[in-house]
Design a protein around this motif. Sequence first.
Motif, short mmCIF file in Angstrom:
data_model
loop_
_atom_site.label_atom_id
_atom_site.label_comp_id
_atom_site.label_asym_id
_atom_site.label_seq_id
_atom_site.Cartn_x
_atom_site.Cartn_y
_atom_site.Cartn_z
N PHE A 252 20.51 0.01 -1.91
CA PHE A 252 19.56 1.01 -2.40
C PHE A 252 20.14 1.80 -3.55
O PHE A 252 19.47 2.09 -4.52
N GLU A 253 21.44 2.13 -3.41
CA GLU A 253 22.09 2.92 -4.45
C GLU A 253 21.93 2.27 -5.82
O GLU A 253 21.75 2.94 -6.83
N GLN A 254 22.01 0.95 -5.81
CA GLN A 254 21.92 0.24 -7.08
C GLN A 254 20.55 0.48 -7.73
O GLN A 254 20.45 0.84 -8.90
N VAL A 255 19.51 0.32 -6.91
CA VAL A 255 18.15 0.52 -7.41
C VAL A 255 17.97 1.98 -7.83
O VAL A 255 17.48 2.29 -8.91
N ILE A 256 18.42 2.88 -6.95
CA ILE A 256 18.27 4.31 -7.24
C ILE A 256 19.07 4.68 -8.49
O ILE A 256 18.64 5.48 -9.31
N GLY A 257 20.25 4.04 -8.62
CA GLY A 257 21.09 4.32 -9.79
C GLY A 257 20.39 3.96 -11.09
O GLY A 257 20.44 4.71 -12.07
N ILE A 258 19.72 2.83 -11.09
CA ILE A 258 18.99 2.41 -12.30
C ILE A 258 17.92 3.44 -12.62
O ILE A 258 17.76 3.89 -13.76
N PHE A 259 17.22 3.83 -11.57
CA PHE A 259 16.15 4.80 -11.71
C PHE A 259 16.69 6.14 -12.22
O PHE A 259 16.16 6.75 -13.15
N ARG A 260 17.84 6.56 -11.64
CA ARG A 260 18.43 7.83 -12.05
C ARG A 260 18.88 7.77 -13.51
O ARG A 260 18.65 8.68 -14.28
N VAL B 128 17.55 17.13 -1.53
CA VAL B 128 19.00 17.28 -1.54
C VAL B 128 19.43 17.87 -2.88
O VAL B 128 19.21 17.27 -3.93
N VAL B 129 19.96 19.09 -2.85
CA VAL B 129 20.53 19.66 -4.06
C VAL B 129 22.04 19.65 -3.86
O VAL B 129 22.61 20.54 -3.23
N ALA B 130 22.67 18.60 -4.37
CA ALA B 130 24.11 18.46 -4.18
C ALA B 130 24.85 19.44 -5.08
O ALA B 130 24.32 19.83 -6.12
N PRO B 131 26.05 19.86 -4.69
CA PRO B 131 26.85 20.74 -5.57
C PRO B 131 27.02 20.09 -6.95
O PRO B 131 26.99 20.78 -7.97
N ARG B 132 27.16 18.75 -6.97
CA ARG B 132 27.31 18.05 -8.24
C ARG B 132 26.13 18.32 -9.16
O ARG B 132 26.27 18.53 -10.36
N THR B 133 24.92 18.35 -8.59
CA THR B 133 23.71 18.59 -9.38
C THR B 133 23.82 19.95 -10.07
O THR B 133 23.56 20.08 -11.27
N ILE B 134 24.21 20.97 -9.27
CA ILE B 134 24.26 22.32 -9.81
C ILE B 134 25.35 22.42 -10.88
O ILE B 134 25.12 22.95 -11.97
N SER C 132 18.05 12.83 -3.07
CA SER C 132 17.17 12.95 -1.93
C SER C 132 16.83 11.56 -1.40
O SER C 132 16.84 11.32 -0.20
N LEU C 133 16.54 10.66 -2.33
CA LEU C 133 16.17 9.30 -1.93
C LEU C 133 17.30 8.62 -1.20
O LEU C 133 17.12 8.08 -0.11
N SER C 134 18.50 8.66 -1.80
CA SER C 134 19.57 7.89 -1.17
C SER C 134 19.98 8.56 0.13
O SER C 134 20.30 7.89 1.10
N GLY C 135 19.90 9.91 0.19
CA GLY C 135 20.19 10.60 1.43
C GLY C 135 19.24 10.15 2.52
O GLY C 135 19.65 9.86 3.66
N THR C 136 17.97 10.06 2.15
CA THR C 136 16.97 9.65 3.12
C THR C 136 17.26 8.25 3.64
O THR C 136 17.25 8.00 4.84
#
Lengths: 912, 261
Positions: free
Chosen positions: A256-264, A356-362, A39-43
């Motif tokens: 952003f992905e990098q920061v979000i990736g660490i968080f994830r 964002v509920v990506a197919p990958r998540t499911i 959701s964050l990176s999508g935003t």
Amino acid sequence: MIKLALRGIRASLGRLVLMTVAIVAGVGFVSGAFILSDSLSGTFTNLIADATAGTDAQIQATEPEFGQDPVSLPQSLVDTVAALPEVGVADPAVGVDSEQNFRPFVILRDDGSRVQPQGGPVISFSWNGDTGSFITSAEGTPPVGIDQTAIDSGYAEAAGVSVGDQVRMSTPGGERTFTVSSIVEPSVAAGAYYVLFDFASAQELFGKEGQVDQIALTRASGVSTDDMITAVQTVLPPEAEVLNQAQVVDEFSAGFEQVIGIFRNAMLTFAGIALFVSLFIIYNTFAILVNQRLQQIGMLRAIGATRAQVRRGILVEAVIVGVVGSAVGIAFGLVVAFGIKSAFQATGGFPETGTVVAPRTIIVSLLVGLVATIVSALLPAFLAGRVSPIAAMRNEAPSRSTRTRRIVIGSVVLAIGLVLMGLGLFGGGSASSVLVPLAFGAIFTFVGVAMLSVLFAGPAVDLMGRAPVLGVALLGMGLLLPVLTFTVGKGLPGGPFSGIVFVIKMLVSVVAVLTGASILASLARGGRTVGIGGSGAGLEGRLARQNAARSPQRTAATATALTIGIALVATVGVVGQSLKATFADTLERAIKADLFIYDENGSPFSGQLANQMEQVDGIGVISRFRANEVRLADGDVTSLSAFNADTGEQLLTFGVTEGSIDGLTDNGVLVFTDEAESRGLAVGDTLPVEFPDGQTEELTVSGIFDDNSVLNSPLLVDLSTYERHIPAADDFFVGATVAEGADRAAVQTEVQSLADGFGSISVQNTGEFLDSQEDQIDSLITLINLLLAFALFVAFLGVINTIVLSVIERTREIGLLRAVGMTREQTRATIRWESVIVCLFGAVLGIVLGVLFAAAAVVAIPEGIIDSVSIPWESLVFAILFAALAGVLAAVFPARRAANLNVLNAITTPGT
Amino acid sequence: MTETETSASPLPPPPPDALSDTAAAQAVNAVKIYGRGDTEVHALNNVSVSFERGAFTAIMGPSGSGKSTLMQCMAGLDRLTSGATFIGGVALSTLNDKALTELRREKVGFIFQSFNLIPTLNARENIRLPLDLAGAKPDKAWFDQVVSATGLGDRLDHRPNELSGGQQQRVAVARALASRPAIIFGDEPTGNLDSHTSAEILDFMRTAVDELGQTIVMVTHDPRSASYADRVLFLSDGHIVDEMAKPTADQVYDRIRSLGG
Ligand SMILES: Nc1ncnc2c1ncn2[C@@H]1O[C@H](COP(=O)(O)OP(=O)(O)O)[C@@H](O)[C@H]1O
Ligand SMILES: [Mg+2]
């Protein structure tokens, strides 16, 4: 078989529900981590795409090196590019942000303090007045000329200004007053604040006359973007590059992905731990279910079901439970993501995001849940296949591995785990070559311990469950906890959060003391059930203990779930405590200053403060401390700190082992001993250092120092050397002594009142400084513990699960006990006691493992960071008592169920 | 005084003086109805019965005649739909769950057909169970007497799964005796045993009545078992239809045949 599996599920629905909850929790955290980060990176990606909409390409300087400001491009490039027939419009912009350039544009209040809401950066750049892309809407008119500015609505609100107001700002050229001509809404806020000028004024204000940072390009009609880019590339200087819009968006979101990736990844780590814990619970539930259905399975075998069919039946059940649990878990993940998002949004600095509920998540969540369930059900299914018809008729459990086999397999698994952990800890290398073996090592270790603990779980719970042992332990630890809190611990709480923790600790302590005392009192009176929680010391205790000891496998699996969580809590606690102890030791040795002045957000602050401090009566000596990155001859980028060499030694200990500090003022440099060794530097050598202004200075090594605990920089120079290259007059940190005979508190108060004019600056004495440094470690430990609470929560469900199953299994026995005169309260006490000793066993085992893990980690961590193991007694005692209390809570529902069983129905329940 | 109520018509409850003061337990107009409407089962149909102190009574009757229901209600394991049961003069319907539980462990002993013992406790601990639950100090002399009467000797430290079926039932009888209850109920206590072991247990129970002065009520299907009792009651369709004093196995057998059981 499928039909039977479905029937089995229906028959044991209650048991399966609890197990499903364990899967739901684990899968929920996994899917929550994905949903939130997607959701964050999508935003962000959408926002950036919106912000750059309308331009086809962008020229910018190529990526700058080693933390320097981006190089600007010559303004002549704008005309060159605009002259190309393929280019429609070339719109130049300049910008500067406060992180890179010490907050040049910050609104000042009437009292001189800076408007710096929540520590977000204030970013300044030129704005051509267009709305629709980056600036979505504007009130007023775009700024024109050097006296006008536009600010974003968030900053306007924080400063309390509106269109037409005059604002005073600090700028690189000193304070200036501007008229707010416009208040704007940017499409990307993300916790930052904006101060905007027209292009020409921005160039002048930023000191970038004749320069541009970016040129936004729109293609001429009839020309493709690619053709335009090809054309532009032919005229670009080497320090510039041109990107199409998609590349701009990609580049931006990559950051952003990098920061979000660490968080994830952090969230997934803790989700993984919770999931690992739930494996034990699922395994346990299936093992018990198989045991309870022995006769049914035996009958099936007798009438011709093959082993494979029996096994398949159990596995089908696992698949169904896994799918249902994972599906619900994904839904729960939405709740988790929403909860975390709301928590962050409440503290500010988090953008509005969609979900964002990506197919990958499911897919990943379903797979993870399903695989976890099936893996845990494999062994029980295998054992079910081994049930012989005869054994089932006699109601005998299928023979499990023998003692020796268990010892051998358990030891091998444990040994693999320990070796892997050792490789991770001592092998060194990159982060992944440390973490991967460490993680797998921990998994193997826990599984090995779980297997081996079956061997001693029986005797151990039998011992722990003895009334005198339990009574003395609870009473003793209950009394010890407040003593520890007020001696080695923090004592009375400071903030609301520590207040809650304090109240919980004291409650736990009171409950433990009362329970322990009542057990001992009831022992003294010959074992009648009395006292708080009805902790019968006599028969109830014996029954509970023997129940827990009766199936060591089950006790061990349940306890292991708890052991994992508590072991990690203990590891973090012990490493943290050791870190704090070492840190406090070295800091105490290193600091001599009486006052420590720094910005709470870690930002630099105006050098004016130190100037004003010099006028304060009672101030002894002062030194400013600054730092920046520099490049050495071999290209390495390293940090360099600067301070007033004439006073510095009165404020900090540097531990100069060779040479002296005196040479610093004469273009000298102090080199940290490790750095000197690795670079082969000695006193008198020359060290060329390239400063961020691009100039290289030949510094002379005037000394080698070995105490780096405060500044944490391998190179130290005098302020005069530093200012030649980095003139900005902001300090990172100011240290001062209080003159002999002066009133320290009064001096501190006066400096603090000066500092209040400069924003969020704190002025601390030695004790406060040490405390605040330790608080940072404590906050980190607390954060990790909060995340581990997921795992502990799953383990807690596991205890409830096991106790419920054990009550169901013993329905007849409980009925018999009730028939011959066990009261409801006695029944509840028995169940409660059993739950408490299982929890205590798990907790004690967890703490032993955790302390061992931590000790290994301390050995592996370099001595400069942690030099010896230090045990956080208070936390460990609290953890044990908390586990005991959790045992009481876990037993509430099963105990009520047991006590309310209909005696007759219970007795006539078909035998198990 | 013994009442043999065979009428199906509801009678007004007898006046209090109708209570026997020599009875260990008594039921007055006991009615137990299971289920509702169409599925209603009248398991006890206005039964009044009294069990004298120091007597060994057997209850017989065809399957489903209400024997177990009668015992369970009289022992305080279940409640009547109407009517009253007394143990030692105390009306069970007046007691709440806690008081009823305490009455069970102090005044009542039980022997079930199977699954009488707690698997995690050894024989001695199982015998002491009601005493331990009450937190009472055992009367040493009585306890020793009961324990030695089981004839288990060195097997007292064994867990139930290490004992034979007969030994397990002997432990169950001893457990029922341990608290010196006002009355002991046994629901087919020898139903799972072979005739030889069964005889051993019945001898043991007979001894408990004769030598220790206990009161025992036992449900049985077997005329030979019933012949150990002082008196046999015959139940059919929730009524007491007959009784017999000092029965022999043959007499009982004949009576059962004539009752069509
Ligand atoms: N819990 C119950 N619910 C419904 N009916 C019951 C229940 N227990 C017993 N019954 C019925 O009550 C009658 C008497 O049962 P019971 O006292 O067990 O007979 P006995 O022990 O003589 O074989 C039977 O018809 C039986 O089906
Ligand atoms: Mg029956």
